[in-house]
Design a protein around this motif. Structure first.
Motif, mmCIF file in Angstrom:
data_model
loop_
_atom_site.group_PDB
_atom_site.id
_atom_site.type_symbol
_atom_site.label_atom_id
_atom_site.label_comp_id
_atom_site.label_asym_id
_atom_site.label_seq_id
_atom_site.Cartn_x
_atom_site.Cartn_y
_atom_site.Cartn_z
ATOM 1 N N UNK A 136 0.908 -1.391 -0.064
ATOM 2 C CA UNK A 136 -0.064 0.050 -0.053
ATOM 3 C C UNK A 136 0.794 1.209 -0.123
ATOM 4 N N UNK A 137 0.206 2.547 -0.431
ATOM 5 C CA UNK A 137 0.923 3.764 -0.503
ATOM 6 C C UNK A 137 -0.020 4.696 0.208
ATOM 7 N N UNK A 138 0.828 5.635 1.059
ATOM 8 C CA UNK A 138 0.020 6.789 1.521
ATOM 9 C C UNK A 138 1.133 7.941 1.526
ATOM 10 N N UNK A 156 -8.217 -0.043 -12.862
ATOM 11 C CA UNK A 156 -9.055 -0.064 -11.965
ATOM 12 C C UNK A 156 -8.426 -0.004 -10.514
ATOM 13 N N UNK A 157 -8.307 0.912 -10.008
ATOM 14 C CA UNK A 157 -7.224 1.018 -8.625
ATOM 15 C C UNK A 157 -8.215 1.232 -7.395
ATOM 16 N N UNK A 158 -7.796 0.512 -6.412
ATOM 17 C CA UNK A 158 -8.254 0.456 -4.884
ATOM 18 C C UNK A 158 -7.877 1.596 -4.003
ATOM 19 N N UNK A 187 -4.365 -6.955 4.757
ATOM 20 C CA UNK A 187 -5.495 -7.787 4.790
ATOM 21 C C UNK A 187 -7.001 -7.358 4.369
ATOM 22 N N UNK A 188 -7.236 -6.129 4.818
ATOM 23 C CA UNK A 188 -8.380 -5.565 4.592
ATOM 24 C C UNK A 188 -8.369 -5.408 3.069
ATOM 25 N N UNK A 189 -7.579 -4.925 2.429
ATOM 26 C CA UNK A 189 -7.408 -4.658 0.850
ATOM 27 C C UNK A 189 -7.736 -5.818 0.211
ATOM 28 N N UNK A 190 -7.062 -7.032 0.561
ATOM 29 C CA UNK A 190 -6.940 -8.019 0.011
ATOM 30 C C UNK A 190 -8.449 -8.613 -0.047
#
Length: 301
Positions: free
Chosen positions: A162-164, A203-205, A290-293
């Motif tokens: 992930x990135x922020x 398509x990006x989450x 894990x949430x993203x997956x």
């Protein structure tokens, strides 16, 4: 010219998707620890000003060319003491947070990175520096993304998913997608559920971050001063979202900073909060990756 990134005032509206969190839980709760110390604006790092925000000094005037030793020292507390105090607490409570890690900060204290990995945390890249990326050129920001990924993998052995940035440019999301290897980014604050955006042909989450369930409020003059007040606020948010989750399961982010939440007077409130969420079977305490997956598995990438 198109207005990019585009704004969306509608989102899911009154028809949010059913998340179906694991085990039938009502709330997916992710705790984030921001590791930034040493990567903030600093004369020593070649900047023309010292950092001015996000410490117990609150907002400090940035005087061009001059060091602010008070601000420097307050940031140092996070890497010298705070990160270790938080790692110890999470280890004692058997809760695994996500770490938002700034590349340069990790490089300055690699032992912290090794301890983060040993805890089992996932890592979200938090930029090469903890600075405002809007003034940087596209080429420089692209280079910083690559440098951050390299530092995280080299020092911790963890592949960041992930990135922020936190202080992004208008190019950040496109450059993150262009770099590849990321499942999601968190550079929005506009929902209580993940959602997809179109970035070019992809398509990006997006897994939105939070500024309200965030210990940065200790430094923003919001009236939040004590660990007990923080516990009351985030505890109320949990109670509301768990109740709402009986019909519409949501996600929640609690964001901590090593130099803020880890002060002794705030730790008891944080410990009480961890006990509260562990005792509730309706809460899935999860890492951000894990949430993203889960969302990608359920709704496609």
């Amino acid at each position: 010219m198109p207005y990019l990134p585009a704004r969306d005032f509608v989102g899911y509206g009154d028809k949010p998707p059913l998340a179906e969190w694991p085990g039938g839980t009502k709330l997916a709760l992710n705790i984030v620890v921001n590791y930034e110390e040493g990567a903030e604006y600093s004369i020593d790092e070649g900047d023309n000003v010292s950092e001015a925000i996000l410490s117990d000094l609150a907002v400090s005037p940035a005087v061009p060319g001059l060091r602010n030793r008070n601000m420097e020292s307050l940031y140092e507390y996070g890497s010298r003491v705070g990160v270790w105090r938080l790692l110890s607490l999470f280890g004692d409570k058997n809760i695994v947070p996500t770490f938002y890690v700034v590349g340069r900060a990790l490089e300055l204290n690699p032992d912290a990175g090794k301890a983060i990995a040993a805890l089992g945390s996932d890592i979200v890249c938090h930029g090469w520096r903890w600075i405002d990326y809007a003034p940087l050129s596209e080429a420089e920001e692209r280079q910083h993304i690559a440098m951050t990924v390299d530092a995280v993998q080299r020092i911790t052995g963890i592949r960041p998913l992930g990135w922020y940035t936190g202080r992004p440019s208008l190019n950040t999301r496109r450059l993150v997608v262009e770099h590849g290897g990321f499942l999601f980014d968190c550079d929005d604050y506009n929902d209580d559920l993940p959602y997809f955006v179109e970035v070019g042909s992809r398509r990006h989450l997006v897994v939105p971050h939070s500024f309200d369930n965030n210990d940065s409020r200790f430094s923003r003059g919001s009236g939040l001063e004590t660990g007990s007040q923080f516990f009351e606020y985030v505890g109320d948010a949990v109670d509301w979202l768990v109740a709402e989750g009986r019909t519409t399961p949501r996600m929640m982010t609690v964001s901590l900073h090593c130099r803020l939440a880890a002060r002794p007077g705030r730790m008891i409130g944080l410990a009480r909060f961890l006990d509260k969420i562990k005792a509730n079977p309706d809460i899935w305490i999860c890492r951000r990756s894990d949430l993203a997956q889960h969302w990608l598995n359920r709704f496609g990438g």
